[in-house]
Design a protein around this motif. Structure first.
Motif, mmCIF file in Angstrom:
data_model
loop_
_atom_site.group_PDB
_atom_site.id
_atom_site.type_symbol
_atom_site.label_atom_id
_atom_site.label_comp_id
_atom_site.label_asym_id
_atom_site.label_seq_id
_atom_site.Cartn_x
_atom_site.Cartn_y
_atom_site.Cartn_z
ATOM 1 N N PHE A 1 0.837 -1.193 0.000
ATOM 2 C CA PHE A 1 0.000 0.000 0.000
ATOM 3 C C PHE A 1 0.878 1.252 0.000
ATOM 4 C CE2 PHE A 1 -2.500 -3.193 2.533
ATOM 5 C CZ PHE A 1 -3.386 -3.517 1.516
ATOM 6 N N SER A 2 1.683 1.404 -1.027
ATOM 7 C CA SER A 2 2.644 2.512 -1.082
ATOM 8 C C SER A 2 1.972 3.878 -1.155
ATOM 9 C CB SER A 2 3.582 2.334 -2.287
ATOM 10 O OG SER A 2 2.837 2.294 -3.500
ATOM 11 N N ASP B 1 12.622 1.815 2.619
ATOM 12 C CA ASP B 1 13.613 2.144 1.593
ATOM 13 C C ASP B 1 13.009 2.754 0.331
ATOM 14 O OD1 ASP B 1 12.352 -0.053 0.589
ATOM 15 O OD2 ASP B 1 14.111 -1.366 0.581
ATOM 16 N N ASP B 2 11.732 3.090 0.374
ATOM 17 C CA ASP B 2 11.084 3.721 -0.776
ATOM 18 C C ASP B 2 10.888 5.196 -0.458
ATOM 19 O OD1 ASP B 2 9.485 4.627 -2.828
ATOM 20 O OD2 ASP B 2 8.242 2.821 -2.890
ATOM 21 N N ASP B 3 11.601 6.067 -1.158
ATOM 22 C CA ASP B 3 11.533 7.501 -0.893
ATOM 23 C C ASP B 3 10.154 8.094 -1.179
ATOM 24 O OD1 ASP B 3 14.199 7.482 -0.157
ATOM 25 O OD2 ASP B 3 14.913 8.023 -2.169
ATOM 26 N N ASP B 4 9.356 7.392 -1.980
ATOM 27 C CA ASP B 4 8.030 7.901 -2.317
ATOM 28 C C ASP B 4 6.991 7.602 -1.243
ATOM 29 O OD1 ASP B 4 8.921 8.917 -4.750
ATOM 30 O OD2 ASP B 4 8.587 6.997 -5.778
ATOM 31 N N VAL B 5 7.347 6.735 -0.307
ATOM 32 C CA VAL B 5 6.425 6.376 0.769
ATOM 33 C C VAL B 5 6.630 7.321 1.950
ATOM 34 C CG1 VAL B 5 5.711 4.592 2.396
ATOM 35 C CG2 VAL B 5 6.380 3.956 0.072
ATOM 36 N N VAL B 6 5.577 7.991 2.328
ATOM 37 C CA VAL B 6 5.643 8.932 3.456
ATOM 38 C C VAL B 6 5.033 8.265 4.685
ATOM 39 C CG1 VAL B 6 4.933 11.179 4.343
ATOM 40 C CG2 VAL B 6 5.476 10.903 1.910
ATOM 41 N N VAL B 7 5.804 8.210 5.771
ATOM 42 C CA VAL B 7 5.314 7.600 7.006
ATOM 43 C C VAL B 7 5.412 8.598 8.154
ATOM 44 C CG1 VAL B 7 5.935 5.260 6.289
ATOM 45 C CG2 VAL B 7 7.569 6.631 7.598
#
Length: 296
Positions: free
Chosen positions: A174-175, A224-230
């Motif tokens: 669920f990116s 490790d995915d820069d597009d995923v905001v947490v």
């Protein structure tokens, strides 16, 4: 990747909600709807029917699967349907193993106790025994369809490999979701956090807080995915209660957590706590087993 998803179904709205969740969350997977005929009980019996009991049970099971197929069609999908006989939870687990199922999705409540629930205690038995990741859906189909899945996703972590596997699953599956990494600090005393300010217990709380912050930092850095905001958040209290309450109070759409955590002396948030959360949660809850890139 998750390629095969099994959805046990009965006549309940929760089991259909489980199917809807699977169709939305696994758009590229092969979805199989499974109904288990439990002929020891008269849940399907029709008074005055010329058919035998076994014939009634068979026909009722076929109607349930026909309904599942119609739901899939409504979502632009086709599914496989399977009718089996046996003890429900055993049959579900056996089918999962024998057919290389990657993920199981099932409703957490079934038909009323008067007709013996197919899902409910069965879902708990499946969670404990199945070797793959499992999603429990406690809502009706109507309630679930109000959610814009994947929506807001809560991922509790405790620093264990399994909790990080759940985070990896959430961020890869669920990116585009809004993901919050959550840690619950279980205090080793019965006082509320605020009541120990200025006492000798302050240092204990500070140490546990620092450890919790380190767990959250490590979890955040593992994405490790820069597009995923947490986002991250730390709370104090009993882990299972904290997780359920925080998810409900902050309107999360689902919880994803590891199915096993650290050993008991290190105050696990996964393992038995995961089972408790899946039992008490009012939103879909996924228990992740194993570590793989977005797979179950």
């Amino acid at each position: 990747m998750t390629t095969t998803v099994l959805v046990p179904v009965d006549r309940s709205s929760q089991s259909i909600a489980g199917l809807v969740y699977a169709l939305v969350s696994f758009p590229d997977a092969t979805v199989t709807a499974l109904h288990v005929l439990d002929s020891q009980y008269d849940a399907y019996a029709e008074v005055g029917s010329p058919e035998s009991h076994d014939e009634q049970v068979q026909r009722a099971g076929e109607r349930i699967l026909d309904r599942a197929a119609e739901v899939a069609t409504d979502h632009g999908r086709s599914i496989e349907t399977v009718l089996e006989s046996g003890i429900p939870h055993r049959t579900i687990v056996e089918y999962t193993v024998e057919h290389d199922i990657n993920h199981v999705v099932m409703g957490s409540h079934g038909e009323s106790p008067i007709v013996r629930p197919f899902l409910g205690h069965v879902s708990e038995a499946v969670v404990r025994r199945t070797p793959v990741s499992t999603t429990i859906v406690p809502e009706s189909r109507t309630e679930l369809q109000k959610r814009d899945l994947p929506g807001r996703v809560l991922v509790p972590v405790d620093g264990s490999e399994q909790s990080l596997a759940a985070l990896e699953y959430a961020t890869s599956r669920f990116s585009d979701a809004r993901i919050t990494i959550f840690h619950a600090v279980a205090l080793p005393f019965e006082y509320e956090r605020d009541t120990v300010d200025g006492t000798y217990l302050d240092q204990v709380v500070d140490n546990l807080s620092s450890r919790g912050d380190a767990i959250l930092d490590a979890a955040e850095q593992s994405v490790d995915d820069d597009d995923v905001v947490v986002e991250t958040n730390l709370e104090f209290g009993d882990p299972s209660r904290c997780i359920v309450d925080y998810a409900g109070d902050n309107e999360f759409d689902q919880i994803i957590m590891g199915s096993h955590g650290r050993s008991l002396p290190t105050r696990i948030i996964t393992g038995s706590v995961a089972e408790t959360v899946s039992r008490r949660s009012t939103i879909p809850t996924t228990l992740v087993r194993g570590r793989a890139n977005g797979s179950s």
